[in-house]
Enzyme design. Structure first.
Site, PDB file in Angstrom:
ATOM      1  N   ARG A 115      94.419 -63.524  60.845  1.00  0.00           N
ATOM      2  CA  ARG A 115      95.119 -62.280  61.193  1.00  0.00           C
ATOM      3  C   ARG A 115      95.192 -62.109  62.711  1.00  0.00           C
ATOM      4  O   ARG A 115      94.478 -62.778  63.472  1.00  0.00           O
ATOM      5  CB  ARG A 115      94.407 -61.079  60.578  1.00  0.00           C
ATOM      6  CG  ARG A 115      93.016 -60.836  61.128  1.00  0.00           C
ATOM      7  CD  ARG A 115      92.509 -59.447  60.831  1.00  0.00           C
ATOM      8  NE  ARG A 115      91.116 -59.254  61.223  1.00  0.00           N
ATOM      9  CZ  ARG A 115      90.708 -59.006  62.447  1.00  0.00           C
ATOM     10  NH1 ARG A 115      91.591 -58.946  63.443  1.00  0.00           N
ATOM     11  NH2 ARG A 115      89.420 -58.836  62.714  1.00  0.00           N
ATOM     12  N   HIS A 122      83.641 -54.505  58.659  1.00  0.00           N
ATOM     13  CA  HIS A 122      83.935 -53.957  57.334  1.00  0.00           C
ATOM     14  C   HIS A 122      82.615 -53.752  56.607  1.00  0.00           C
ATOM     15  O   HIS A 122      81.688 -54.569  56.735  1.00  0.00           O
ATOM     16  CB  HIS A 122      84.792 -54.915  56.507  1.00  0.00           C
ATOM     17  CG  HIS A 122      86.120 -55.225  57.109  1.00  0.00           C
ATOM     18  ND1 HIS A 122      87.048 -54.266  57.430  1.00  0.00           N
ATOM     19  CD2 HIS A 122      86.683 -56.416  57.461  1.00  0.00           C
ATOM     20  CE1 HIS A 122      88.123 -54.836  57.935  1.00  0.00           C
ATOM     21  NE2 HIS A 122      87.923 -56.135  57.976  1.00  0.00           N
ATOM     22  N   GLY A 185      95.303 -55.177  61.051  1.00  0.00           N
ATOM     23  CA  GLY A 185      95.528 -56.554  61.488  1.00  0.00           C
ATOM     24  C   GLY A 185      96.254 -57.304  60.395  1.00  0.00           C
ATOM     25  O   GLY A 185      95.878 -57.203  59.219  1.00  0.00           O
ATOM     26  N   GLY A 196      95.744 -56.478  56.398  1.00  0.00           N
ATOM     27  CA  GLY A 196      96.185 -55.095  56.242  1.00  0.00           C
ATOM     28  C   GLY A 196      95.426 -54.107  57.079  1.00  0.00           C
ATOM     29  O   GLY A 196      95.274 -54.287  58.284  1.00  0.00           O
ATOM     30  N   CYS A 214      87.863 -53.989  68.102  1.00  0.00           N
ATOM     31  CA  CYS A 214      89.260 -54.282  68.438  1.00  0.00           C
ATOM     32  C   CYS A 214      89.431 -54.584  69.922  1.00  0.00           C
ATOM     33  O   CYS A 214      90.554 -54.532  70.445  1.00  0.00           O
ATOM     34  CB  CYS A 214      90.181 -53.136  68.021  1.00  0.00           C
ATOM     35  SG  CYS A 214      90.072 -52.745  66.264  1.00  0.00           S
TER      36      CYS A 214
END
Length: 281
Positions: A115, A122, A185, A196, A214
């Site tokens: 990605r 996560h 992403g 996603g 990020c």
């Protein structure tokens, strides 16, 4: 733990529990209108799925959608909604300078994926949406697609929680003030998009301290639950003290707004391993 780079995972997903507990709620529906494109919804919002498994599911769907598209037989898209076990993921060009730990001694598994974007986290309490969409049937414009995913989150936060979220010029994602609630992403292959967005619902934000999320140094991360607690906002549709209820409410809102933004209808599906090994059989 070592950095895991594009593991070879071609297996179909393992069968899920076909007898969920009474407390497990899913969005059950199959709205198919001939004038709108359909979308297969795999609602696992109560499942905490290892990253490698979900990654392999996406790639299996992409392969099959690509083959169907080559034959002009790609009549639907897919949307997987789930939570992940704690994991850090990096984009294809991510810089290790944004990691506050040694890659050979990472707090959690660390994956470099295909990605776009930099490193993110996560974990449980974060709702992840993986659309697998053929952009030929929408708009072959990656900026449009990214802005559309942002719009899904912005609408859901507004309509369900009265949270006024926004974009930040030059950055991708969804923000409330200086706090980033949703990271996005994607990867696109032959105009089929996957990966996603990830929205912090009731997430423990502590693991974000181990990275520069990020690659943005001057901003923080936030969550829906944190904002609601901070502002003491009464909401009648869910119990703020019940994370499972909050997750369900968020999932329902995101799926609804996803259908509205992309003008599609969804049909509930179940992930399982067919005898053929074909994920979409």
């Amino acid at each position: 733990m070592n950095l895991l780079v594009n593991p070879s995972l071609s297996y179909a997903p393992t069968p899920l529990n076909q007898n969920p507990s009474k407390t497990t709620r899913k969005i059950h529906s199959c709205h198919l209108i001939s004038t709108r494109r359909s979308c297969d919804l795999y609602d696992l919002h109560n499942e905490v799925v290892p990253y490698a498994e979900a990654w392999s599911w996406q790639k299996a769907i992409v392969r099959e959608r690509s083959a169907l598209s080559d034959r002009n037989e790609d009549f639907s898209d897919s949307l997987i909604v789930l939570q992940h076990q704690p994991v850090y993921t990096m984009g294809t060009g991510s810089c290790e300078n944004y990691l506050n730990f040694d890659v050979n001694n990472a707090p959690f598994d660390l994956y470099r994926t295909e990605r776009g974007g930099e490193v993110t986290y996560h974990g449980p309490g974060q709702l992840v949406m993986y659309p697998v969409i053929n952009l030929r049937y929408y708009k072959m414009d990656l900026h449009w697609y990214l802005r559309s995913l942002e719009e899904v989150v912005i609408r859901a936060l507004s309509s369900t929680f009265a949270i006024k979220a926004s974009r930040v010029e030059g950055l991708t994602g969804v923000w409330v003030g200086d706090a980033k609630l949703a990271a996005i992403g994607i990867k696109v292959s032959k105009w089929i998009a996957y990966h996603g967005l990830a929205l912090n619902v009731s997430t423990d934000l502590t693991p974000f301290d181990q990275i520069i999320p990020c690659g943005i140094r001057d901003r923080q991360v936030g969550s829906i639950k944190g904002l609601l607690n901070e502002n003491g906002r009464p909401v009648e549709d869910y119990d703020l003290n019940d994370d499972q209820d909050l997750m369900y409410t968020t999932c329902k809102s995101l799926v609804r707004e996803f259908c509205n933004v992309f003008e599609i209808d969804f049909c509930q599906k179940t992930l399982q391993r067919p005898a053929t090994g074909n994920l979409l059989a």
